[in-house]
Design a protein around this motif. Sequence first.
Motif, mmCIF file in Angstrom:
data_model
loop_
_atom_site.group_PDB
_atom_site.id
_atom_site.type_symbol
_atom_site.label_atom_id
_atom_site.label_comp_id
_atom_site.label_asym_id
_atom_site.label_seq_id
_atom_site.Cartn_x
_atom_site.Cartn_y
_atom_site.Cartn_z
ATOM 1 N N SER A 154 -45.583 -35.049 -12.033
ATOM 2 C CA SER A 154 -45.665 -36.062 -13.070
ATOM 3 C C SER A 154 -44.446 -36.964 -13.085
ATOM 4 C CB SER A 154 -45.817 -35.389 -14.444
ATOM 5 O OG SER A 154 -45.820 -36.349 -15.477
ATOM 6 N N ASP A 214 -44.445 -36.844 -18.725
ATOM 7 C CA ASP A 214 -44.067 -35.737 -19.593
ATOM 8 C C ASP A 214 -43.955 -34.409 -18.860
ATOM 9 O OD1 ASP A 214 -44.372 -37.515 -21.819
ATOM 10 O OD2 ASP A 214 -46.531 -37.256 -21.606
ATOM 11 N N GLN A 247 -45.232 -31.002 -18.231
ATOM 12 C CA GLN A 247 -46.568 -30.407 -18.256
ATOM 13 C C GLN A 247 -46.552 -29.164 -17.361
ATOM 14 O OE1 GLN A 247 -49.896 -33.270 -17.619
ATOM 15 N NE2 GLN A 247 -48.315 -34.805 -17.226
ATOM 16 N N PRO A 248 -47.570 -28.267 -17.512
ATOM 17 C CA PRO A 248 -48.701 -28.222 -18.436
ATOM 18 C C PRO A 248 -48.259 -27.864 -19.866
ATOM 19 C CG PRO A 248 -49.026 -26.792 -16.508
ATOM 20 C CD PRO A 248 -47.583 -27.150 -16.561
ATOM 21 N N ILE A 249 -49.126 -28.206 -20.817
ATOM 22 C CA ILE A 249 -48.998 -27.775 -22.199
ATOM 23 C C ILE A 249 -49.994 -26.636 -22.408
ATOM 24 C CG2 ILE A 249 -49.202 -28.481 -24.615
ATOM 25 C CD1 ILE A 249 -46.945 -29.837 -23.056
ATOM 26 N N VAL A 274 -53.207 -30.376 -18.069
ATOM 27 C CA VAL A 274 -52.390 -31.361 -17.355
ATOM 28 C C VAL A 274 -53.146 -32.682 -17.368
ATOM 29 C CG1 VAL A 274 -51.195 -29.702 -15.885
ATOM 30 C CG2 VAL A 274 -53.353 -30.690 -15.100
ATOM 31 N N ASN A 318 -44.877 -36.032 -26.547
ATOM 32 C CA ASN A 318 -45.416 -35.734 -25.229
ATOM 33 C C ASN A 318 -46.889 -36.140 -25.220
ATOM 34 O OD1 ASN A 318 -46.803 -34.181 -23.154
ATOM 35 N ND2 ASN A 318 -44.900 -33.041 -22.901
ATOM 36 N N THR A 335 -49.272 -35.617 -23.192
ATOM 37 C CA THR A 335 -50.232 -34.570 -22.846
ATOM 38 C C THR A 335 -50.526 -33.692 -24.051
ATOM 39 O OG1 THR A 335 -49.519 -34.587 -20.539
ATOM 40 C CG2 THR A 335 -50.663 -32.625 -21.294
ATOM 41 N N GLU A 336 -49.527 -33.430 -24.889
ATOM 42 C CA GLU A 336 -49.787 -32.683 -26.120
ATOM 43 C C GLU A 336 -50.669 -33.488 -27.057
ATOM 44 O OE1 GLU A 336 -47.529 -30.122 -29.608
ATOM 45 O OE2 GLU A 336 -46.429 -31.737 -28.615
#
Length: 468
Positions: A76, A79, A81-83, A95, A126, A128-129
Amino acid sequence: MGGFFGTISKGACITDLFYGTDYNSHLGTRRGGMATYDKEEGFTRSIHNLENSYFRTKFEPGLPKFKGNAGVGIISDTDAQPIVINSHLGKFAIVTVAKINNLDELENELLEANMHFSELSSGKTNQTELVALLITQGKDFVEGIENVYDKIKGSCSMLLLTEDGIIAARDKWGRTPIVIGKKDGAYAVTSESSSLPNLDYEIEKFIGPGEIVRLRADGMEQMRKPNEGMQICSFLWVYYGFPVSCYEGKNVEDVRFMSGYKMGQKDDSEVDCACGIPDSGVGMALGYAEGKGVPYHRAIAKYTPTWPRSFTPANQEMRSLVAKMKLIPNRAMLEGKRILFCDDSIVRGTQLRDNVKILYDYGAKEVHMRIACPPLIYSCPFIGFTSSKSPLELITRQIIKELEGDENKNLDKYATTDSPEYKKMVGIIAERFGLSSLKFNTLETLVEAIDLPKCKVCTHCFDGSSCF
């Protein structure tokens, strides 16, 4: 930008996950992450900063801790990641490859709904969050992902590692790709099909725009049908894509070769040889040489062990240093030659500014430049195209401002091939960098080389067309 990889198999997945994720490293340089799921041990996650090292170097020592038969990984430029989320939908890791232009608006909306954010990136939410929280607003994963499609402005493709397989969901307009691979006892899903061959996967399916698919070790289930409309980014073939990758069944190297071949057939310039600017200009130059009927000479080489792509550093001073240091001219192949170079694009002019003078210093008689795509006139609002924060970072907009007093004036005229404004702009770029001649591929030639209907391909950065 960014790229992801996921795999689910009847046996341990970590080897395929590790190498498959690494094969997306050309798409980003800032952060890498992996998560696996094991029925007994649950989710295991690790995230590392990649700005001063490579993915394999950071992750290899910790591989033994990853257990289970399913996992997702990410390279990435945005951000961490993964969350990993625990919700009414169950636990899942996510992701994303995304650009969310209305992030602040959606953040406020979720905060007002009494939700909270815990994964801050450099003090900011973030994204992704945020996507994960939008998903949890649905009664199931499909409704939650459709909520993401409906709410965000920009684009978002994603992988969800759940307790019941991997869910892959492509951006609703298909701006970024997702490819599914299959081998005996396992499936893989990735941004880049070049991740698949060395892990023995064969391409099984190109996920459609907005399509949602669930992968289990023993099969694939369509959870949502694809949308009719598609706007896949044309710049994937021009620049981002690895040469052996395919999107929508169209191979990157073949598109680059054909764009150069078609250009070479029409070009009346007199040159001694053609050369590609590594890496993404090489395929075009090979095609140009064949179409033009001149030899291909490697008059400039890229020092690959330590120097990354020039678009990746956020700092302009570092971008300039990278552009200068990564390419090494070969005096023996340059001296006394009328040489034509092919490159993918001109964004800021960083590489031209720092390298054309050196080519003359090393004995080149003439330096001609041919560009695989039309001039970049518009910033991309849909994907993480570059680290640019303003249209004025584009060399074209700087020149338009000089000519018009306003960088936003008459853009359609400057985007029209062979208009007086277009010719003036291209001439100034050529003169500014000391080029004997400069030509850009036409939009029609690029689309013809990609070999998809124009209505399926996003060309916004060239002509301002858009589909929201």
